[in-house]
Motif scaffolding. Structure first.
Motif, PDB file in Angstrom:
ATOM      1  N   TYR A 111     -38.026 -18.068  31.668  1.00 38.90           N
ATOM      2  CA  TYR A 111     -38.736 -18.264  30.413  1.00 38.90           C
ATOM      3  C   TYR A 111     -38.581 -17.018  29.534  1.00 38.90           C
ATOM      4  CZ  TYR A 111     -40.864 -22.570  32.041  1.00 38.90           C
ATOM      5  OH  TYR A 111     -41.061 -23.864  32.483  1.00 38.90           O
ATOM      6  N   TYR A 112     -38.223 -17.258  28.284  1.00 34.31           N
ATOM      7  CA  TYR A 112     -37.961 -16.178  27.336  1.00 34.31           C
ATOM      8  C   TYR A 112     -38.923 -16.248  26.148  1.00 34.31           C
ATOM      9  CZ  TYR A 112     -33.436 -15.805  29.719  1.00 34.31           C
ATOM     10  OH  TYR A 112     -32.450 -15.657  30.652  1.00 34.31           O
ATOM     11  N   CYS A 113     -39.429 -15.104  25.783  1.00 30.10           N
ATOM     12  CA  CYS A 113     -40.231 -14.968  24.576  1.00 30.10           C
ATOM     13  C   CYS A 113     -39.294 -14.765  23.386  1.00 30.10           C
ATOM     14  CB  CYS A 113     -41.149 -13.760  24.753  1.00 30.10           C
ATOM     15  SG  CYS A 113     -42.143 -13.340  23.322  1.00 30.10           S
ATOM     16  N   ASN A 114     -39.665 -15.304  22.251  1.00 28.23           N
ATOM     17  CA  ASN A 114     -38.837 -15.232  21.052  1.00 28.23           C
ATOM     18  C   ASN A 114     -39.716 -14.963  19.834  1.00 28.23           C
ATOM     19  OD1 ASN A 114     -38.072 -17.164  18.582  1.00 28.23           O
ATOM     20  ND2 ASN A 114     -36.175 -16.358  19.462  1.00 28.23           N
ATOM     21  N   VAL A 115     -39.257 -14.067  18.980  1.00 23.47           N
ATOM     22  CA  VAL A 115     -39.909 -13.827  17.694  1.00 23.47           C
ATOM     23  C   VAL A 115     -38.836 -13.857  16.618  1.00 23.47           C
ATOM     24  CG1 VAL A 115     -41.189 -12.205  16.259  1.00 23.47           C
ATOM     25  CG2 VAL A 115     -41.790 -12.455  18.671  1.00 23.47           C
ATOM     26  N   ARG A 116     -39.126 -14.570  15.544  1.00 24.44           N
ATOM     27  CA  ARG A 116     -38.175 -14.675  14.437  1.00 24.44           C
ATOM     28  C   ARG A 116     -38.635 -13.766  13.298  1.00 24.44           C
ATOM     29  NH1 ARG A 116     -34.345 -18.156  15.269  1.00 24.44           N
ATOM     30  NH2 ARG A 116     -34.609 -19.757  16.850  1.00 24.44           N
ATOM     31  N   VAL A 117     -37.737 -12.909  12.867  1.00 27.23           N
ATOM     32  CA  VAL A 117     -37.998 -12.004  11.750  1.00 27.23           C
ATOM     33  C   VAL A 117     -36.949 -12.314  10.697  1.00 27.23           C
ATOM     34  CG1 VAL A 117     -38.248  -9.621  10.994  1.00 27.23           C
ATOM     35  CG2 VAL A 117     -38.904 -10.270  13.331  1.00 27.23           C
ATOM     36  N   GLY A 118     -37.318 -13.134   9.714  1.00 18.96           N
ATOM     37  CA  GLY A 118     -36.348 -13.597   8.734  1.00 18.96           C
ATOM     38  C   GLY A 118     -35.281 -14.435   9.420  1.00 18.96           C
ATOM     39  N   THR A 119     -34.038 -14.033   9.269  1.00 17.09           N
ATOM     40  CA  THR A 119     -32.932 -14.763   9.892  1.00 17.09           C
ATOM     41  C   THR A 119     -32.592 -14.224  11.280  1.00 17.09           C
ATOM     42  OG1 THR A 119     -31.338 -13.298   8.829  1.00 17.09           O
ATOM     43  CG2 THR A 119     -31.929 -15.318   7.647  1.00 17.09           C
ATOM     44  N   LEU A 120     -33.300 -13.218  11.712  1.00 17.26           N
ATOM     45  CA  LEU A 120     -33.027 -12.606  13.010  1.00 17.26           C
ATOM     46  C   LEU A 120     -33.962 -13.184  14.071  1.00 17.26           C
ATOM     47  CD1 LEU A 120     -32.651  -8.853  11.976  1.00 17.26           C
ATOM     48  CD2 LEU A 120     -30.842 -10.533  12.364  1.00 17.26           C
ATOM     49  N   ALA A 121     -33.433 -13.316  15.280  1.00 12.57           N
ATOM     50  CA  ALA A 121     -34.227 -13.775  16.413  1.00 12.57           C
ATOM     51  C   ALA A 121     -34.191 -12.702  17.496  1.00 12.57           C
ATOM     52  CB  ALA A 121     -33.670 -15.081  16.963  1.00 12.57           C
ATOM     53  N   TYR A 122     -35.346 -12.315  17.950  1.00 14.05           N
ATOM     54  CA  TYR A 122     -35.447 -11.316  19.013  1.00 14.05           C
ATOM     55  C   TYR A 122     -35.912 -12.002  20.291  1.00 14.05           C
ATOM     56  CZ  TYR A 122     -35.013  -7.882  15.302  1.00 14.05           C
ATOM     57  OH  TYR A 122     -34.547  -7.137  14.247  1.00 14.05           O
ATOM     58  N   TRP A 123     -35.379 -11.502  21.426  1.00  5.82           N
ATOM     59  CA  TRP A 123     -35.652 -12.117  22.719  1.00  5.82           C
ATOM     60  C   TRP A 123     -36.141 -11.077  23.717  1.00  5.82           C
ATOM     61  CZ3 TRP A 123     -35.112 -17.339  23.132  1.00  5.82           C
ATOM     62  CH2 TRP A 123     -34.365 -17.978  22.139  1.00  5.82           C
ATOM     63  N   GLY A 124     -37.010 -11.527  24.597  1.00  8.85           N
ATOM     64  CA  GLY A 124     -37.382 -10.704  25.728  1.00  8.85           C
ATOM     65  C   GLY A 124     -36.344 -10.818  26.827  1.00  8.85           C
ATOM     66  N   GLN A 125     -36.603 -10.131  27.929  1.00  9.82           N
ATOM     67  CA  GLN A 125     -35.639 -10.109  29.031  1.00  9.82           C
ATOM     68  C   GLN A 125     -35.745 -11.327  29.926  1.00  9.82           C
ATOM     69  OE1 GLN A 125     -38.517  -8.588  29.060  1.00  9.82           O
ATOM     70  NE2 GLN A 125     -39.379  -8.859  31.122  1.00  9.82           N
ATOM     71  N   GLY A 126     -36.816 -12.075  29.782  1.00 11.93           N
ATOM     72  CA  GLY A 126     -37.011 -13.279  30.576  1.00 11.93           C
ATOM     73  C   GLY A 126     -37.869 -13.030  31.804  1.00 11.93           C
ATOM     74  N   THR A 127     -38.585 -14.068  32.206  1.00 11.92           N
ATOM     75  CA  THR A 127     -39.388 -14.006  33.419  1.00 11.92           C
ATOM     76  C   THR A 127     -39.175 -15.306  34.195  1.00 11.92           C
ATOM     77  OG1 THR A 127     -41.606 -13.587  34.325  1.00 11.92           O
ATOM     78  CG2 THR A 127     -41.504 -14.886  32.312  1.00 11.92           C
ATOM     79  N   GLN A 128     -38.948 -15.180  35.485  1.00 11.72           N
ATOM     80  CA  GLN A 128     -38.626 -16.348  36.312  1.00 11.72           C
ATOM     81  C   GLN A 128     -39.893 -17.107  36.676  1.00 11.72           C
ATOM     82  OE1 GLN A 128     -35.478 -17.515  37.576  1.00 11.72           O
ATOM     83  NE2 GLN A 128     -36.759 -19.273  38.170  1.00 11.72           N
ATOM     84  N   VAL A 129     -39.840 -18.410  36.487  1.00 10.05           N
ATOM     85  CA  VAL A 129     -40.891 -19.317  36.955  1.00 10.05           C
ATOM     86  C   VAL A 129     -40.254 -20.296  37.926  1.00 10.05           C
ATOM     87  CG1 VAL A 129     -42.470 -21.173  36.295  1.00 10.05           C
ATOM     88  CG2 VAL A 129     -42.290 -19.115  34.874  1.00 10.05           C
ATOM     89  N   THR A 130     -40.777 -20.332  39.131  1.00  7.61           N
ATOM     90  CA  THR A 130     -40.267 -21.232  40.157  1.00  7.61           C
ATOM     91  C   THR A 130     -41.412 -22.097  40.655  1.00  7.61           C
ATOM     92  OG1 THR A 130     -38.606 -19.602  40.842  1.00  7.61           O
ATOM     93  CG2 THR A 130     -39.070 -21.412  42.366  1.00  7.61           C
ATOM     94  N   VAL A 131     -41.211 -23.405  40.580  1.00 11.20           N
ATOM     95  CA  VAL A 131     -42.227 -24.363  41.015  1.00 11.20           C
ATOM     96  C   VAL A 131     -41.695 -25.108  42.232  1.00 11.20           C
ATOM     97  CG1 VAL A 131     -43.732 -26.257  40.333  1.00 11.20           C
ATOM     98  CG2 VAL A 131     -42.959 -24.604  38.617  1.00 11.20           C
ATOM     99  N   SER A 132     -42.372 -24.962  43.345  1.00  5.51           N
ATOM    100  CA  SER A 132     -41.935 -25.614  44.575  1.00  5.51           C
ATOM    101  C   SER A 132     -42.611 -26.972  44.715  1.00  5.51           C
ATOM    102  CB  SER A 132     -42.252 -24.735  45.779  1.00  5.51           C
ATOM    103  OG  SER A 132     -43.647 -24.557  45.899  1.00  5.51           O
ATOM    104  N   SER A 133     -41.884 -27.882  45.349  1.00  7.84           N
ATOM    105  CA  SER A 133     -42.427 -29.244  45.516  1.00  7.84           C
ATOM    106  C   SER A 133     -43.201 -29.377  46.811  1.00  7.84           C
ATOM    107  CB  SER A 133     -41.288 -30.250  45.470  1.00  7.84           C
ATOM    108  OG  SER A 133     -40.348 -29.938  46.466  1.00  7.84           O
TER     109      SER A 133
END
Length: 115
Positions: free
Chosen positions: A93-115
């Motif tokens: 999962y990645y966080c995103n912020v839009r500043v005008g025409t630019l998009a900034y991203w975080g490094q991501g965080t893993q989400v794992t859902v077991s059945s």
């Protein structure tokens, strides 16, 4: 320099909950839209949820009724509360912020859902 730092991912059983957090720095966070995206192995990155500066929200159909996006401008942060998690929610999962025409991203965080 804009930085987005995510936290809160992990391993959870199906039906469980997680809360993701994203802290922003280097921007006037309150005036920008923010969102969460996810990318599962072998799949394209997809939008999960968005929140505007005015706190209007938008969700992917697959998470409606289960996930809630929110923001705390005083803390320069955006959150994703994820309930009733399913194995198909497993992704980075990645966080995103839009500043005008630019998009900034975080490094991501893993989400794992077991059945």
């Amino acid at each position: 320099q804009v930085q987005l730092v995510e936290s809160g991912g992990g391993l959870v059983q199906a039906g469980g909950s997680l809360r993701l957090s994203c802290a922003a720095s280097g921007i006037t966070f309150s005036i920008h839209a923010a969102g969460w995206y996810r990318q599962a192995p072998g799949k394209e990155r997809e939008l999960v949820a968005q929140i505007s500066s005015g706190r209007s929200t938008n969700y992917a159909d697959s998470v409606k009724g289960r996930f809630t996006i929110s923001r705390d401008n005083a803390k320069n942060s955006v959150f994703l509360q994820m309930n009733s998690l399913k194995p198909e929610d497993t992704a980075v999962y990645y966080c995103n912020v839009r500043v005008g025409t630019l998009a900034y991203w975080g490094q991501g965080t893993q989400v794992t859902v077991s059945s």
